[in-house]
Design a protein around this motif. Structure first.
Motif, PDB file in Angstrom:
ATOM      1  N   LEU A 140      38.744  37.661  31.021  1.00 15.99           N
ATOM      2  CA  LEU A 140      38.753  38.644  31.915  1.00 15.99           C
ATOM      3  C   LEU A 140      37.299  39.555  32.204  1.00 15.99           C
ATOM      4  CD1 LEU A 140      42.176  40.606  31.312  1.00 15.99           C
ATOM      5  CD2 LEU A 140      41.891  38.588  32.533  1.00 15.99           C
ATOM      6  N   MET A 141      36.585  39.643  31.134  1.00 13.61           N
ATOM      7  CA  MET A 141      35.036  40.064  31.297  1.00 13.61           C
ATOM      8  C   MET A 141      34.181  39.246  32.224  1.00 13.61           C
ATOM      9  SD  MET A 141      35.199  43.229  30.530  1.00 13.61           S
ATOM     10  CE  MET A 141      33.331  43.294  30.653  1.00 13.61           C
ATOM     11  N   GLU A 142      34.959  38.038  32.332  1.00 14.51           N
ATOM     12  CA  GLU A 142      33.846  37.035  33.432  1.00 14.51           C
ATOM     13  C   GLU A 142      33.794  37.542  34.686  1.00 14.51           C
ATOM     14  OE1 GLU A 142      35.414  32.889  31.332  1.00 14.51           O
ATOM     15  OE2 GLU A 142      35.884  33.494  33.390  1.00 14.51           O
ATOM     16  N   ASN A 143      34.543  38.444  35.127  1.00 15.63           N
ATOM     17  CA  ASN A 143      34.549  38.875  36.418  1.00 15.63           C
ATOM     18  C   ASN A 143      35.298  40.342  36.358  1.00 15.63           C
ATOM     19  OD1 ASN A 143      34.544  39.321  39.111  1.00 15.63           O
ATOM     20  ND2 ASN A 143      36.627  38.010  39.499  1.00 15.63           N
ATOM     21  N   PRO A 144      34.713  41.363  35.863  1.00 15.94           N
ATOM     22  CA  PRO A 144      35.351  42.557  35.746  1.00 15.94           C
ATOM     23  C   PRO A 144      35.280  43.326  37.050  1.00 15.94           C
ATOM     24  CG  PRO A 144      32.905  42.776  34.999  1.00 15.94           C
ATOM     25  CD  PRO A 144      33.343  41.411  35.222  1.00 15.94           C
ATOM     26  N   TYR A 145      36.460  44.194  37.517  1.00 16.49           N
ATOM     27  CA  TYR A 145      36.591  44.824  38.469  1.00 16.49           C
ATOM     28  C   TYR A 145      35.878  46.078  38.846  1.00 16.49           C
ATOM     29  CZ  TYR A 145      39.051  46.907  42.631  1.00 16.49           C
ATOM     30  OH  TYR A 145      39.571  47.408  43.876  1.00 16.49           O
ATOM     31  N   GLU A 146      34.848  45.926  39.824  1.00 19.32           N
ATOM     32  CA  GLU A 146      33.805  47.211  39.999  1.00 19.32           C
ATOM     33  C   GLU A 146      34.335  48.092  41.145  1.00 19.32           C
ATOM     34  OE1 GLU A 146      29.983  45.527  40.156  1.00 19.32           O
ATOM     35  OE2 GLU A 146      30.066  44.530  38.498  1.00 19.32           O
ATOM     36  N   GLY A 147      35.452  47.832  41.670  1.00 19.50           N
ATOM     37  CA  GLY A 147      35.991  48.873  42.758  1.00 19.50           C
ATOM     38  C   GLY A 147      35.854  48.060  44.110  1.00 19.50           C
ATOM     39  N   PRO A 148      36.474  48.551  45.157  1.00 16.29           N
ATOM     40  CA  PRO A 148      36.575  47.748  46.278  1.00 16.29           C
ATOM     41  C   PRO A 148      35.388  48.107  47.282  1.00 16.29           C
ATOM     42  CG  PRO A 148      37.699  49.932  46.248  1.00 16.29           C
ATOM     43  CD  PRO A 148      37.352  50.046  45.049  1.00 16.29           C
TER      44      PRO A 148
END
Length: 397
Positions: A140-148
């Motif tokens: 999941l840390m390959e692509n963390p969500y940084e917001g919209p």
């Protein structure tokens, strides 16, 4: 096929008394397509037997470079081949003496002909084990969500993301264990994909919530979901605000309205992590002061909130504190102990316990682990633990 008379003649030659044997005789013959590789046997305990008998499934999971595990809905089992000196015969429809029903008025033997479909001199033995969940956060840390952000919206179709089905195929754990871990690491489902929040973005969300609590003069034990969404919606997506509240608070309903009681330990721990990421080591006294100043007013910081997150070095002058997360240590027990003793030669039980607690199996204690993987000694009246392997210093001497 043998007749009953031939069987009785064979018993006489073998000098066996018919009355000493079961009344039903099985005559076995080999089937046309018998094989020793088409079938595998697996030993199941009562729990797994009932699981299968109820129509549920068992799943074998593991990538090519991993040792396979077997999973039910909520448990994980290690698969190990056990050899047996007795050849095991697979006979479909074969019944035990207790299952065979003889005529009540018949005292004569019965003859049953059965075909052998397979042979085996080994079977799979199952042993309950801890789920292997470390890879979950790594994926999941390959692509963390940084917001919209606009950039995120533009690149979202090229990013690596995982559905629950994807995770079930990759992670060696049961579905319930994976779901529990997703909650533990504060992952959330966005557009059908499970995502880890970027830590800075998660802290930004938490900051919005705590600032709102302060501006509204709320109690930390009674944070209104409705008002939080109304006030913070212009700043962040409503689902992200609610997710943050779920991560750091306990949800409850009062008079039909939803509230959250923020967890002081969770908020203080997250704040400490934010501070600890900025340096290798901190002066302990200075850190404690800055930490208390950084948490929301009304919350209190304590060192026990940092269990399995940070390590205090009492031997240094001045005393120091450094980041050490249990999730960054190896999952394998022996590798875990080797890593810990590489970092520090001697550990007190109080210091090492948070870093081995998760290794305990059913009915196992940290004391039992220390007895098996470490050596104890007394140092200035305090029991300490060191590696069972000789140190390089000792070898040099």
């Amino acid at each position: 096929m043998r007749t009953l008379a031939e069987v009785q003649a064979t018993l006489q030659i073998a000098k066996l008394k018919e009355e000493d044997l079961q009344s039903t005789v099985h005559c076995l013959s080999f089937g046309d397509s018998i094989s020793s590789t088409d079938y595998c046997l697996m030993e199941l305990d009562d729990t797994l037997c009932k699981h299968i008998e109820s129509g549920k499934s068992l799943v074998i999971r593991g990538d090519k470079d991993e040792r396979a595990v077997l999973c039910s809905e909520d448990q994980t089992y290690d698969l190990k081949i056990a050899d047996t000196s007795n050849l095991l015969l697979l006979v479909p429809g074969c019944k035990t003496p207790e299952q065979l029903v003889a005529c009540a008025d018949s005292e004569t033997s019965q003859l049953v002909h059965a075909q052998i479909w397979g042979l085996s001199n080994s079977y799979w033995e199952l042993r309950k084990q801890r789920p292997r969940l470390k890879k979950l956060k790594k994926l999941l840390m390959e692509n963390p969500y940084e917001g919209p952000t606009p950039a995120y919206e533009e690149d979202t179709h090229t990013m690596q993301k995982y559905t629950m089905m994807d995770l079930l195929e990759r992670i060696q754990a049961s579905e319930e264990e994976i779901k529990a871990q997703l909650k533990t690491i504060h992952a959330c489902e966005i557009d059908g994909y499970w995502r880890m929040l970027d830590f800075d973005y998660e802290m930004k969300l938490l900051g919005h919530v705590t600032q709102l609590v302060d501006s509204e003069s709320w109690s930390f034990s009674k944070v209104s979901l409705r008002v939080s969404l109304e006030e913070l919606a212009p700043l962040e997506p409503r689902e992200m605000i609610e997710h943050c509240l779920n991560c750091y608070g306990r949800r409850y309903t009062e008079h039909g309205e939803t509230f959250y009681a923020l967890d002081e330990d969770s908020v203080c721990r997250a704040t400490a992590l934010m501070l600890l990421q900025n340096a290798v080591k901190f002066n302990l006294a200075e850190f404690l002061e800055v930490w208390q100043q950084s948490v929301p007013e009304g919350m209190g910081t304590r060192l026990d909130q940092l269990r399995s997150l940070a390590l205090v070095d009492r031997s240094s002058r001045p005393e120091t504190l450094s980041l050490l997360r249990v999730e960054d240590l190896p999952e394998d027990t022996l590798e875990r102990f080797n890593r810990l003793f590489t970092m520090r030669e001697k550990w007190t039980e109080e210091d090492i316990t948070p870093y081995i607690q998760d290794l305990c199996g059913e009915k196992q204690t940290t004391g039992a682990l220390l007895t098996k993987y470490a050596r104890s000694s007394m140092q200035k009246g305090i029991k300490v633990y060191n590696s069972r392997r000789p140190s390089s210093v000792a070898n040099d001497d």
